[in-house]
Design a protein around this motif. Structure first.
Motif, PDB file in Angstrom:
ATOM      1  N   SER A  26       0.819  -1.210   0.000  1.00 59.19           N
ATOM      2  CA  SER A  26       0.000   0.000   0.000  1.00 59.19           C
ATOM      3  C   SER A  26       0.856   1.264   0.000  1.00 59.19           C
ATOM      4  N   VAL A  27       2.149   1.094   0.279  1.00 57.60           N
ATOM      5  CA  VAL A  27       3.049   2.249   0.265  1.00 57.60           C
ATOM      6  C   VAL A  27       3.434   2.559  -1.177  1.00 57.60           C
ATOM      7  N   PRO A  28       3.136   3.764  -1.670  1.00 54.73           N
ATOM      8  CA  PRO A  28       3.430   4.061  -3.067  1.00 54.73           C
ATOM      9  C   PRO A  28       4.929   4.062  -3.350  1.00 54.73           C
ATOM     10  N   LYS A  29       5.313   3.517  -4.489  1.00 61.29           N
ATOM     11  CA  LYS A  29       6.701   3.531  -4.901  1.00 61.29           C
ATOM     12  C   LYS A  29       7.078   4.943  -5.331  1.00 61.29           C
ATOM     13  N   LEU A  30       8.244   5.398  -4.920  1.00 57.77           N
ATOM     14  CA  LEU A  30       8.713   6.730  -5.278  1.00 57.77           C
ATOM     15  C   LEU A  30      10.020   6.601  -6.041  1.00 57.77           C
ATOM     16  N   ARG A  31      10.394   7.655  -6.780  1.00 58.77           N
ATOM     17  CA  ARG A  31      11.655   7.634  -7.521  1.00 58.77           C
ATOM     18  C   ARG A  31      12.560   8.772  -7.075  1.00 58.77           C
ATOM     19  N   LYS A  33      14.881  11.864  -7.786  1.00 64.22           N
ATOM     20  CA  LYS A  33      14.980  12.938  -8.780  1.00 64.22           C
ATOM     21  C   LYS A  33      16.356  12.989  -9.424  1.00 64.22           C
ATOM     22  N   HIS A  34      17.390  12.542  -8.699  1.00 65.98           N
ATOM     23  CA  HIS A  34      18.736  12.579  -9.258  1.00 65.98           C
ATOM     24  C   HIS A  34      18.928  11.503 -10.322  1.00 65.98           C
ATOM     25  N   HIS A  35      18.202  10.425 -10.213  1.00 63.11           N
ATOM     26  CA  HIS A  35      18.362   9.311 -11.160  1.00 63.11           C
ATOM     27  C   HIS A  35      17.347   9.378 -12.306  1.00 63.11           C
ATOM     28  N   GLN A  36      16.125   9.770 -12.003  1.00 59.08           N
ATOM     29  CA  GLN A  36      15.099   9.926 -13.051  1.00 59.08           C
ATOM     30  C   GLN A  36      14.327  11.213 -12.780  1.00 59.08           C
ATOM     31  N   PRO A  37      14.813  12.329 -13.323  1.00 63.77           N
ATOM     32  CA  PRO A  37      14.202  13.625 -13.013  1.00 63.77           C
ATOM     33  C   PRO A  37      12.915  13.882 -13.784  1.00 63.77           C
ATOM     34  N   PHE A  38      12.285  14.991 -13.417  1.00 60.82           N
ATOM     35  CA  PHE A  38      11.155  15.587 -14.124  1.00 60.82           C
ATOM     36  C   PHE A  38       9.814  14.889 -13.832  1.00 60.82           C
ATOM     37  N   SER A  39       8.784  15.616 -14.177  1.00 58.55           N
ATOM     38  CA  SER A  39       7.413  15.172 -13.948  1.00 58.55           C
ATOM     39  C   SER A  39       7.128  13.828 -14.617  1.00 58.55           C
ATOM     40  N   SER A  40       6.181  13.102 -14.070  1.00 55.75           N
ATOM     41  CA  SER A  40       5.755  11.839 -14.689  1.00 55.75           C
ATOM     42  C   SER A  40       5.190  12.063 -16.087  1.00 55.75           C
ATOM     43  N   GLU A  41       4.703  13.273 -16.356  1.00 55.24           N
ATOM     44  CA  GLU A  41       4.135  13.604 -17.670  1.00 55.24           C
ATOM     45  C   GLU A  41       5.148  14.278 -18.591  1.00 55.24           C
ATOM     46  N   SER A  42       6.406  14.342 -18.160  1.00 59.05           N
ATOM     47  CA  SER A  42       7.448  14.940 -18.995  1.00 59.05           C
ATOM     48  C   SER A  42       7.649  14.125 -20.272  1.00 59.05           C
ATOM     49  N   ILE A  43       8.121  14.786 -21.320  1.00 63.23           N
ATOM     50  CA  ILE A  43       8.417  14.076 -22.567  1.00 63.23           C
ATOM     51  C   ILE A  43       9.460  12.987 -22.349  1.00 63.23           C
ATOM     52  N   TRP A  44      10.304  13.147 -21.324  1.00 58.49           N
ATOM     53  CA  TRP A  44      11.392  12.191 -21.092  1.00 58.49           C
ATOM     54  C   TRP A  44      10.930  10.953 -20.350  1.00 58.49           C
ATOM     55  N   ASN A  45       9.750  11.003 -19.742  1.00 60.80           N
ATOM     56  CA  ASN A  45       9.239   9.875 -18.961  1.00 60.80           C
ATOM     57  C   ASN A  45       8.005   9.227 -19.574  1.00 60.80           C
ATOM     58  N   ILE A 162      13.907  20.701 -11.828  1.00 57.91           N
ATOM     59  CA  ILE A 162      14.036  19.243 -11.845  1.00 57.91           C
ATOM     60  C   ILE A 162      12.711  18.538 -11.562  1.00 57.91           C
ATOM     61  N   TYR A 163      11.740  19.266 -11.003  1.00 55.82           N
ATOM     62  CA  TYR A 163      10.425  18.696 -10.749  1.00 55.82           C
ATOM     63  C   TYR A 163       9.433  18.995 -11.883  1.00 55.82           C
ATOM     64  N   GLY A 164       9.882  19.765 -12.867  1.00 54.07           N
ATOM     65  CA  GLY A 164       8.973  20.213 -13.925  1.00 54.07           C
ATOM     66  C   GLY A 164       8.997  19.328 -15.151  1.00 54.07           C
ATOM     67  N   MET A 165       8.660  19.933 -16.306  1.00 53.24           N
ATOM     68  CA  MET A 165       8.583  19.179 -17.562  1.00 53.24           C
ATOM     69  C   MET A 165       9.959  18.921 -18.165  1.00 53.24           C
ATOM     70  N   GLY A 166      10.913  19.823 -17.910  1.00 60.15           N
ATOM     71  CA  GLY A 166      12.306  19.560 -18.264  1.00 60.15           C
ATOM     72  C   GLY A 166      12.607  19.447 -19.742  1.00 60.15           C
ATOM     73  N   ILE A 167      11.884  20.151 -20.584  1.00 56.68           N
ATOM     74  CA  ILE A 167      12.029  19.946 -22.027  1.00 56.68           C
ATOM     75  C   ILE A 167      13.361  20.464 -22.554  1.00 56.68           C
ATOM     76  N   THR A 168      13.728  21.688 -22.205  1.00 56.70           N
ATOM     77  CA  THR A 168      14.864  22.326 -22.871  1.00 56.70           C
ATOM     78  C   THR A 168      16.161  22.184 -22.077  1.00 56.70           C
ATOM     79  N   GLY A 169      17.284  22.482 -22.771  1.00 58.69           N
ATOM     80  CA  GLY A 169      18.574  22.394 -22.109  1.00 58.69           C
ATOM     81  C   GLY A 169      19.730  22.551 -23.066  1.00 58.69           C
ATOM     82  N   PRO A 352       5.733   9.096  -8.621  1.00 55.19           N
ATOM     83  CA  PRO A 352       6.124  10.441  -8.174  1.00 55.19           C
ATOM     84  C   PRO A 352       7.551  10.469  -7.657  1.00 55.19           C
ATOM     85  N   ILE A 353       8.134  11.658  -7.685  1.00 54.50           N
ATOM     86  CA  ILE A 353       9.477  11.869  -7.104  1.00 54.50           C
ATOM     87  C   ILE A 353       9.353  11.892  -5.579  1.00 54.50           C
ATOM     88  N   GLY A 354      10.301  11.238  -4.915  1.00 51.13           N
ATOM     89  CA  GLY A 354      10.221  11.127  -3.468  1.00 51.13           C
ATOM     90  C   GLY A 354      11.211  11.971  -2.705  1.00 51.13           C
TER      91      GLY A 354
END
Length: 355
Positions: A26-31, A33-45, A162-169, A352-354
């Motif tokens: 019942s405990v949600p899995k978290l990720r 941010k240093h290993h897999q950044p950005f929102s779950s809805e980011s283009i990268w995820n 790092i918590y956002g969409m993270g598109i550009t760079g 979600p990021i933890g």
């Protein structure tokens, strides 16, 4: 009496196991941010969707294959602040003073990123996580020739979180993220789970990217400055109007590992990442070469694990890479509204990021 007590002990143990299992599930899995950044809805995820529409990319056999090394650097308030300069040169001399100072940046004293050479001019897209733990400072080609010295690199026009969409760079050819889509340390190890994100791909633009402007599509924000200069030997020269910076490529769902005759474990790992998530064209290799983005250090980790380099230009892994690129198709309907083509995603969204 002994039998009854044993029975009650057994029941208690089973009850505790079930309770612990229920509680842990019942405990949600978290990720991280240093290993897999950005929102779950980011283009990268975002996984490829069931409604994705595919068309051939027309990529052929490349003479060479190499890693595109990206840098992710976490900084602290206690790290020294050093000057950050605009580099005067793309080739040798990236650390020569003369360009304007862009500001100061926290960076650990021992960080070294070597100058270019006559035969090697890496893009060195880099993302510094600021001491606030959120802001990404991105640049390319990151260069720092001496410990404690200044940092050199072109700035990026947009700030990302790092918590956002993270598109550009700092991927210079497309303007896309320095660290989104990068294969991270550990992800290609035999014991690692499947790669859970989109990849970054580089192709020879003079051969493949479309010969007419503008040369890019969403989510890319630009094409190379030389893309349509007739006097440039790197001028884009491809014939497919859909094959441009920012195009999302993926292996169609009907293909299987066996169809490509893949021979290596890392080749098979890349197959599933490219089928489930795809990869964005982010830069030009500038010669007959394919490249995939790796975090700094992952190339050494790969060679120590498998006994050959990620960029070895012969043998089974090199053959697998060519098979993978040749199998790629363009996801025509990848848009802000239909990420990955839309429809039911091939894999669950990132948790979600933890931190």
């Amino acid at each position: 009496m002994f039998k009854k007590r044993s029975l009650w002990i057994s029941i208690l143990v089973v009850t505790l196991i079930i309770a612990c299992s229920t509680s842990s599930s019942s405990v949600p899995k978290l990720r991280d941010k240093h290993h897999q950044p950005f929102s779950s809805e980011s283009i990268w995820n975002m996984p490829i969707g069931a409604d994705a529409q595919y068309s051939g990319a027309g990529l052929g056999q490349a003479k060479r294959f190499s890693p595109e090394i990206n840098y992710y650097i976490v900084t602290q308030e206690t790290d020294p602040q050093v000057p950050w300069y605009f580099p005067q040169n793309w080739g040798v001399g990236r650390c020569e003073l003369g360009g304007r100072q862009l500001g100061k940046i926290h960076v650990r004293a021992d960080l070294i990123v070597p100058d270019a050479t006559e035969n090697k001019t890496p893009n060195n897209a880099a993302a510094f996580l600021a001491p606030d733990g959120e802001t990404l400072i991105q640049l390319n080609p990151l260069t720092r020739c001496e410990k404690g010295g200044p940092v050199f690199g072109h700035p990026t026009p947009r700030e990302e979180n790092i918590y956002g969409m993270g598109i550009t760079g700092g991927q210079g050819g497309s303007g896309l993220s320095s660290i989104g889509g990068t294969i991270r340390l550990g992800e290609l190890l035999p014991s690692a789970p499947p790669i859970p994100h989109v990849l970054k791909l580089l192709v020879y633009a003079h051969q493949y990217l479309y010969r007419e402007p503008p040369g890019y599509r969403w989510p890319a924000v630009r094409s190379d400055a030389y893309a349509y200069k007739d006097d440039s030997p790197l001028r884009y020269g491809g014939s497919n109007p859909k094959l441009v910076m920012g195009a999302l490529l993926a292996i169609p769902p009907e293909m299987r590992e066996d169809d490509l005759g893949l021979q290596t474990l890392p080749g098979k790992k890349l197959f599933h990442a490219l089928q489930d998530y795809g990869g964005y064209i982010v830069d030009d290799t500038a010669w007959d070469n394919y490249a995939i983005a790796l975090e700094s250090g992952a190339e050494t980790e790969f060679e120590l694990t498998y006994g050959y380099s990620f960029g070895k230009n012969s043998g089974p892994f090199y053959e697998d890479i060519n098979q993978l690129f040749r199998a790629l198709s363009i996801v025509d309907n990848n848009t802000p509204e239909t990420l990955g083509g839309g429809g039911t995603p091939r894999q669950p969204l990132a948790p979600p990021i933890g931190n």
